[in-house]
Design a protein around this motif. Structure first.
Motif, short mmCIF file in Angstrom:
data_model
loop_
_atom_site.label_atom_id
_atom_site.label_comp_id
_atom_site.label_asym_id
_atom_site.label_seq_id
_atom_site.Cartn_x
_atom_site.Cartn_y
_atom_site.Cartn_z
N LEU A 1 21.30 -6.70 10.06
CA LEU A 1 19.88 -6.43 10.04
C LEU A 1 19.58 -4.96 10.33
N ALA A 2 18.53 -4.49 9.70
CA ALA A 2 18.09 -3.11 9.85
C ALA A 2 16.61 -3.09 10.21
N PRO A 3 16.12 -2.00 10.78
CA PRO A 3 14.71 -1.94 11.16
C PRO A 3 13.75 -2.24 10.01
N GLU A 4 14.12 -1.89 8.80
CA GLU A 4 13.26 -2.17 7.66
C GLU A 4 13.14 -3.65 7.33
N ASP A 5 13.94 -4.48 7.98
CA ASP A 5 13.83 -5.92 7.82
C ASP A 5 12.77 -6.52 8.74
N THR A 6 12.22 -5.72 9.61
CA THR A 6 11.18 -6.20 10.52
C THR A 6 9.97 -6.67 9.74
N ALA A 7 9.59 -7.91 9.96
CA ALA A 7 8.47 -8.51 9.24
C ALA A 7 8.23 -9.92 9.74
N MET A 8 7.12 -10.48 9.32
CA MET A 8 6.90 -11.90 9.49
C MET A 8 7.56 -12.60 8.31
N TYR A 9 8.42 -13.55 8.60
CA TYR A 9 9.14 -14.27 7.57
C TYR A 9 8.53 -15.65 7.37
N TYR A 10 8.28 -15.98 6.11
CA TYR A 10 7.64 -17.23 5.76
C TYR A 10 8.53 -18.07 4.86
N CYS A 11 8.50 -19.34 5.08
CA CYS A 11 9.09 -20.31 4.19
C CYS A 11 7.99 -20.86 3.29
N ALA A 12 8.26 -20.97 2.01
CA ALA A 12 7.26 -21.44 1.07
C ALA A 12 7.89 -22.35 0.03
N ALA A 13 7.08 -23.19 -0.57
CA ALA A 13 7.58 -24.12 -1.57
C ALA A 13 6.58 -24.27 -2.70
N LYS A 14 7.11 -24.63 -3.85
CA LYS A 14 6.30 -24.89 -5.02
C LYS A 14 6.99 -25.89 -5.91
N SER A 15 6.26 -26.40 -6.85
CA SER A 15 6.85 -27.30 -7.82
C SER A 15 7.75 -26.51 -8.76
N GLY A 16 8.67 -27.20 -9.37
CA GLY A 16 9.58 -26.54 -10.28
C GLY A 16 10.41 -27.56 -11.02
N SER A 17 11.41 -27.06 -11.68
CA SER A 17 12.31 -27.90 -12.46
C SER A 17 13.72 -27.36 -12.36
N SER A 18 14.68 -28.25 -12.40
CA SER A 18 16.07 -27.82 -12.38
C SER A 18 16.43 -27.05 -13.63
N TYR A 19 15.60 -27.16 -14.65
CA TYR A 19 15.86 -26.47 -15.91
C TYR A 19 15.28 -25.06 -15.95
N ASP B 1 20.11 -22.78 -8.18
CA ASP B 1 20.01 -21.40 -8.62
C ASP B 1 19.31 -20.58 -7.55
N THR B 2 19.82 -19.40 -7.26
CA THR B 2 19.24 -18.55 -6.23
C THR B 2 18.94 -17.16 -6.76
N HIS B 3 18.05 -16.48 -6.07
CA HIS B 3 17.73 -15.09 -6.39
C HIS B 3 17.43 -14.37 -5.09
N TYR B 4 17.93 -13.15 -4.98
CA TYR B 4 17.72 -12.35 -3.79
C TYR B 4 17.05 -11.03 -4.14
N ALA B 5 16.20 -10.60 -3.26
CA ALA B 5 15.65 -9.26 -3.39
C ALA B 5 16.78 -8.25 -3.27
N GLY B 6 16.67 -7.17 -4.02
CA GLY B 6 17.73 -6.18 -4.00
C GLY B 6 17.99 -5.60 -2.62
N SER B 7 16.95 -5.54 -1.80
CA SER B 7 17.09 -4.95 -0.48
C SER B 7 17.89 -5.81 0.49
N VAL B 8 18.05 -7.09 0.17
CA VAL B 8 18.77 -7.98 1.08
C VAL B 8 20.04 -8.55 0.47
N LYS B 9 20.24 -8.33 -0.80
CA LYS B 9 21.40 -8.88 -1.48
C LYS B 9 22.68 -8.40 -0.82
#
Length: 127
Positions: free
Chosen positions: A86-104, A57-65
């Motif tokens: 890509l647009a200038p407003e996409d300029t940022a530090m991009y981070y990868c992050a993880a957390k626990s979760g469930s397929s449900y 399952d995925t989710h995207y921010a409206g600004s990048v969808k």
């Protein structure tokens, strides 16, 4: 120990594309949810895209969808963020992050709920 390492950032002209990579440690229940977040100077960290690595399952921010796509390798050791138009407003530090979760359950889009973070990779988009 959960380890996340981002790569692929850089400078690009508006309208261009970049593909970010997130190398992860061995998949565990602590990394069920993986997200890409970004933070520009003076702004709060915000969701870009998240994926449930088991349920897909995925989710995207409206600004990048429609422009960005999150994906992963079948072995779940590498995640990607394909960024197109890509647009200038996409300029940022991009981070990868993880957390626990469930397929449900859908993965959280709140960065404060993600305990594991990479060091970040800078994306700069110029006109």
């Amino acid at each position: 120990q959960v380890q996340l390492v981002e790569s692929g950032g850089g400078s690009v002209q508006a309208g261009g594309s970049l593909k970010l990579s997130c190398s992860t440690s061995e998949y565990t229940d602590r990394t069920m949810c993986l997200g890409w977040f970004r933070q520009a100077p003076g702004k709060e960290r915000e969701e870009v895209a998240v994926i449930n690595r088991l349920g897909l399952d995925t989710h995207y921010a409206g600004s990048v969808k429609g422009r960005f796509t999150i994906s992963q390798t079948y072995d779940k050791k590498t995640a990607y963020l394909q960024m197109n138009n890509l647009a200038p407003e996409d300029t940022a530090m991009y981070y990868c992050a993880a957390k626990s979760g469930s397929s449900y359950y859908r993965c959280s889009i709140r960065p404060d709920e993600y305990p594991h973070w990479g060091q970040g990779t800078q994306v700069s988009v110029s006109t």
